[in-house]
Design an enzyme around this catalytic site. Structure first.
Site, short mmCIF file in Angstrom:
data_model
loop_
_atom_site.label_atom_id
_atom_site.label_comp_id
_atom_site.label_asym_id
_atom_site.label_seq_id
_atom_site.Cartn_x
_atom_site.Cartn_y
_atom_site.Cartn_z
N SER A 144 57.01 -2.75 -12.37
CA SER A 144 55.92 -2.89 -13.68
C SER A 144 55.86 -1.68 -14.53
O SER A 144 56.08 -0.55 -14.07
CB SER A 144 54.52 -3.29 -12.81
OG SER A 144 53.53 -3.25 -14.10
N TYR A 157 47.46 -1.14 -7.86
CA TYR A 157 48.58 -1.69 -8.44
C TYR A 157 49.65 -0.74 -9.04
O TYR A 157 50.75 -0.52 -8.60
CB TYR A 157 48.22 -2.96 -9.36
CG TYR A 157 49.38 -3.65 -10.05
CD1 TYR A 157 50.05 -4.64 -9.24
CD2 TYR A 157 49.98 -3.23 -11.15
CE1 TYR A 157 50.96 -5.33 -9.84
CE2 TYR A 157 51.01 -3.94 -11.85
CZ TYR A 157 51.44 -4.99 -11.17
OH TYR A 157 52.43 -5.72 -11.55
N LYS A 161 53.26 0.15 -7.19
CA LYS A 161 54.40 -0.01 -8.08
C LYS A 161 55.11 1.31 -8.42
O LYS A 161 56.32 1.05 -8.48
CB LYS A 161 54.06 -0.73 -9.51
CG LYS A 161 53.61 -2.26 -9.26
CD LYS A 161 54.57 -3.06 -8.63
CE LYS A 161 54.15 -4.55 -8.56
NZ LYS A 161 55.55 -5.53 -8.07
#
Length: 263
Positions: A144, A157, A161
């Protein structure tokens, strides 16, 4: 352009919806057979049947949770049993988060670590030997833009990532002697069903203009002033996993409409 993917076998996690499903269709369009994994058995098997019908390839839907060791092992076994191995792995399964570092419990950190990082570790460990036996292959980790440009509301997150990107670089160095290429992709704003669901929820109190909400997000974050489509990203995935990208090794590619604010 012939990408040379006909009769290759691609394993794609999170493959029953959104980016994963788009990638599965893009590989199938090039003549590759696909093994798509997701937790919902009915949905993943139905989507696989549709891909097989629409593109004339072998497509299998496998229900498993790749956030678990058992789930990964079952997917590795399915690739070996149904296809005799695989040539391509797309680690795509993942989801966003919403928390603060000071309030997020250990269990949440562990759950995202298992989904975003350990799934990629376990599947590479299981499927790379299959690729090696077939003469080589490609692994693509879908990370991401948040791995490099974090959003404030999802630190778990962002961190996991970023770890996936570092894993990709290390794994690339380890596997390139076996003609297995590993790369990562950092997408920006991609119009998935999850984004549409979120936009509908957030815009409901003010009249329900979810398209307008998404446009405001694109206007704020992406110089291109729109969301990317799943198909645009999937086409990039397919190219990176093909021999046309044979010199692409250990890199991270941003597909973000200019959203990244640095070089």
């Amino acid at each position: 352009m012939d990408l040379g993917l006909r009769d290759k076998v691609a394993v794609i996690t999170g493959g029953s919806v959104g980016i994963g499903l788009g990638a599965a269709k893009a590989f199938a369009r090039e003549g590759a057979h696909v093994l798509i994994a997701a937790r919902d058995r009915d949905r993943v098997e139905a989507e696989a049947a549709t891909i097989a019908r629409d593109f004339g390839v072998t497509a299998i839907g496998h229900a498993c949770d790749v956030a678990t060791a058992d789930g990964c092992a079952s997917l590795v076994d399915r690739a070996a049993g149904d296809f005799g191995g695989c040539d391509i792995l797309v680690n795509n399964a993942g989801t966003g988060s919403n928390e603060t570092i000071l309030e997020a419990p250990d269990e949440k950190w562990q759950a995202y670590w298992d989904l975003h990082v350990m799934a990629a570790v376990r599947l590479a460990r299981g499927l790379a030997p299959q690729m090696k036996a077939r003469g080589g292959g490609a692994i693509l980790n879908n990370a991401s833009i948040c791995a490099a440009q974090p959003l404030w509301y999802e630190p778990v997150y962002n961190v996991t990532k970023a770890a996936l990107v570092m894993l990709s670089k290390n794994l690339a160095n380890e596997l390139v002697p076996f003609n297995i290429r590993v790369n990562a992709v950092n997408p920006g704003l991609i119009l998935t069903p999850d984004w549409i669901k979120t936009a509908r929820q957030l815009s409901a109190p003010t009249g329900g203009d979810w398209q307008g909400y998404l446009q405001s997000v694109a206007d704020e974050h992406a110089p291109i002033k729109r969301f990317g489509t799943v198909e645009e990203l999937a086409d990039f995935f397919v190219f990176l996993c093909s021999e046309r990208a044979s010199y692409a090794v250990g890199a991270t590619y941003f597909v973000d409409g200019g959203m990244l604010r640095t070089i």
